[in-house]
Scaffold this motif. Sequence first.
Motif, short mmCIF file in Angstrom:
data_model
loop_
_atom_site.label_atom_id
_atom_site.label_comp_id
_atom_site.label_asym_id
_atom_site.label_seq_id
_atom_site.Cartn_x
_atom_site.Cartn_y
_atom_site.Cartn_z
N PHE A 91 -32.26 0.80 60.16
CA PHE A 91 -31.08 1.10 59.58
C PHE A 91 -29.92 0.02 60.11
N ILE A 92 -29.37 -0.75 59.28
CA ILE A 92 -28.41 -1.60 60.11
C ILE A 92 -27.07 -1.18 59.33
N TYR A 93 -26.18 -0.74 60.17
CA TYR A 93 -24.82 -0.35 59.64
C TYR A 93 -23.79 -1.48 59.56
N VAL A 118 -20.58 -7.53 58.06
CA VAL A 118 -20.95 -7.66 59.51
C VAL A 118 -21.84 -6.45 60.19
N THR A 119 -22.54 -6.91 60.88
CA THR A 119 -23.52 -5.84 61.48
C THR A 119 -22.68 -5.11 62.67
N VAL A 120 -22.38 -3.93 62.63
CA VAL A 120 -21.78 -2.93 63.78
C VAL A 120 -22.74 -2.51 64.57
N PHE A 121 -23.84 -1.89 64.28
CA PHE A 121 -25.11 -1.41 65.05
C PHE A 121 -26.01 -1.34 64.33
N GLN A 122 -27.44 -0.98 64.86
CA GLN A 122 -28.46 -0.53 64.45
C GLN A 122 -29.34 0.60 64.92
N THR A 123 -30.10 1.14 64.19
CA THR A 123 -30.88 2.45 64.80
C THR A 123 -32.04 2.40 63.92
N LEU A 127 -26.76 1.85 50.08
CA LEU A 127 -28.05 1.42 51.02
C LEU A 127 -28.60 -0.01 50.11
N GLU A 128 -28.56 -0.72 51.01
CA GLU A 128 -29.34 -2.29 50.67
C GLU A 128 -30.90 -2.12 50.88
N LEU A 129 -31.79 -1.91 49.83
CA LEU A 129 -33.06 -1.83 50.51
C LEU A 129 -33.94 -3.05 50.42
#
Length: 328
Positions: free
Chosen positions: A126-128, A134-139, A153-155
């Motif tokens: 999951f890329i927020y 712009v990517t802030v963080f991912q989990t 959600l962009e799948l």
Amino acid sequence: MKSFCLIALLFITLAGCSSNQSALNAHGHSAIALQHLIIGMIVICTVIWLIVTGFLAWTLIRRGEVRQDEVSTRIMTRSVKSAATATAVIVAGLTLASFYTTRSLSISGQPAVVVTVKAQQWWWQFIYKDQNDVTVFQTANELHVPVGKNVKLELESIDVIHSFWVPSLAGKLDLIPGRRNLLTLRADRPGIYRGQCAEFCGLQHSHMALLVIAQDEVDFQRWAAGQAAAAIEPTVEEASAGKAVFNSKPCAACHTVRGTPAVGTSGPDLTHVGGRQTIAAGLLQTTRGSLAAWIADPQTLKPGNNMPTVPLTSDELRQLAAYMETLK
């Protein structure tokens, strides 16, 4: 005895409809629309079954009284024609209900959160992103969303076809390699909702679960701020030693821990792995013991996954598990 077994089976089956992964336990805009459609179809089919069963019972009871005359033939002919007409009307009605329900699944309004969901064998990334993409963080494997807000959600899929399905919040949608599908969901109340890959995607398909954690706005913003921060520096000697082990072994080539030299991208981001409820896409609860077991022999726990076994001494394994546990 048979009646008791049937009743017990019915209650066991109905108990599954109230879990945190049930289309009949709806707490999202799209899921509620689908729930109404399902219940409507069940009610209509039940009524039809009762009518047909009633006529069948009536016929069996009065089978000796049935007359083969012209009047009886006309009545039977009219009954068959009426049943055929009713069938066509009911099928058309259910088709229209399904069509309009599908149209109502789209949620209007600007999304408060945008997340790119990348499915891989066999875990979820999951890329927020911010409003400028712009990517802030991912989990990994846990999707946090604010209650009452639209989440876009962009799948995408990295390897094979997967399917994103959280039945308590929305319908399912496939993730196809080389294509981006869009799904908007909105949780109506706080809670933890379980999801699952719903398209067979290989050996560990059944071990590709995810959690959607719906939080109120304050809790979500607090969580997001924590996720955007770099990994905390360990204060315990054992965990500090584990950090050195992590950066000196092949772990750092596959995983990212922001704030350290580890910038690998082929595995899940581990910056805050200790704060997740599960590891290995829902396979194990996040404890020091399960972290150690996974690191020591991932292929025994989840055969076929892409994480290799890294040779470690018992001390290195203990230290590395302690370090992973502190990453919250």
